[in-house]
Design an enzyme around this catalytic site. Structure first.
Site, PDB file in Angstrom:
ATOM      1  N   ASP A   1       0.818  -1.215   0.000  1.00  0.00           N
ATOM      2  CA  ASP A   1       0.000   0.000   0.000  1.00  0.00           C
ATOM      3  C   ASP A   1       0.850   1.263   0.000  1.00  0.00           C
ATOM      4  OD1 ASP A   1      -2.133  -1.660   0.269  1.00  0.00           O
ATOM      5  OD2 ASP A   1      -2.826  -0.840   2.185  1.00  0.00           O
TER       6      ASP A   1
ATOM      7  N   HIS B   1      -6.269   8.995   0.532  1.00  0.00           N
ATOM      8  CA  HIS B   1      -6.086   8.174   1.724  1.00  0.00           C
ATOM      9  C   HIS B   1      -6.959   8.660   2.886  1.00  0.00           C
ATOM     10  CE1 HIS B   1      -3.959   5.459   4.536  1.00  0.00           C
ATOM     11  NE2 HIS B   1      -3.623   4.804   3.433  1.00  0.00           N
TER      12      HIS B   1
ATOM     13  N   HIS C   1       3.624  -2.218   3.251  1.00  0.00           N
ATOM     14  CA  HIS C   1       3.627  -0.855   2.707  1.00  0.00           C
ATOM     15  C   HIS C   1       4.928  -0.564   1.969  1.00  0.00           C
ATOM     16  CE1 HIS C   1       0.504  -0.744   5.779  1.00  0.00           C
ATOM     17  NE2 HIS C   1      -0.007   0.288   5.128  1.00  0.00           N
TER      18      HIS C   1
HETATM   19 ZN   LIG Z   1      -2.751   2.984   3.196  1.00  0.00          ZN
END
Ligand SMILES: [Zn+2]
Length: 204
Positions: free
Chosen positions: A10, A66, A153
């Protein structure tokens, strides 16, 4: 048959961490999936994402700004999804089919607002710089299993996750895992993408 595991990343794309993730998976002849934030797509990061897509990696939707979808009006949410879809489609020619809600914030209404399939996954709090490389390695290895979706991430600052992957991927490759994209995992497990089914997937 080889065990399959789908690593997902992500908060990219960027020019610092995303390319390192791509190279690591290439070393093992594997693929992964990137959930992109629309506002992180710029001229330079788009080149990295395009290269990834051309190599068979998957690009999916993680919203534009986001923001938690539970805090957005229907119109604002639709704009987040559509604007990000448009940028990704421009990069790879394919419209995202999966959505990962920012902060995994969603409610039963959320599913009705898009025809995308919702993905969560199992993480190791790797957005937190205080989580050591060793902890990241131990946690991911402890829950790795056939059909698992791993949530990590590739944020621009997240070198620790790159360093963790350098230890995780060889171990899993030795254990006979194949690193696949989400679409490949769904196809392999014979699970159809269904809109608005109230499910957010973490493993198949
Ligand atoms: Zn995120």
């Amino acid at each position: 048959m080889a065990k399959k595991i789908a690593f997902t990343f992500d908060d990219g794309p960027n020019t610092s961490v995303t390319p390192q993730v791509i190279s690591l998976f290439e070393e093992y002849g594997g693929k992964c999936t990137f959930f992109l934030i629309g506002q992180n797509i710029n001229e330079e990061s788009a080149k990295i994402a395009k290269e990834a897509s051309q190599k068979g990696f998957e690009l999916e939707n993680h919203s534009f700004t986001h923001t938690a979808m539970t805090e957005l009006s229907d119109e604002a949410l639709m704009k987040e999804l559509d604007d990000t879809d448009a940028l990704i489609e421009k990069i790879c020619g394919k419209k995202p089919v999966f959505f990962r809600p920012p902060y995994i914030a969603y409610d039963s209404e959320s599913f009705k607002k898009t025809d995308k399939t919702f993905i969560c996954g199992i993480g190791c709090n790797d957005w937190d710089e205080n989580v050591s490389v060793e902890t990241r390695v131990e946690e991911v290895l402890s829950y790795s299993d056939d059909g698992v979706i791993v949530l990590l991430h590739d944020s621009y600052y997240n070198q620790k996750t790159v360093d963790a992957l350098k230890q995780i991927l060889p171990v899993l490759a030795d254990r006979g895992y194949e690193f696949v994209t989400l679409l490949e995992l769904f196809e392999n497990k014979g699970i159809e993408l269904t809109a608005n089914n109230g499910i957010i997937y973490s493993r198949l």
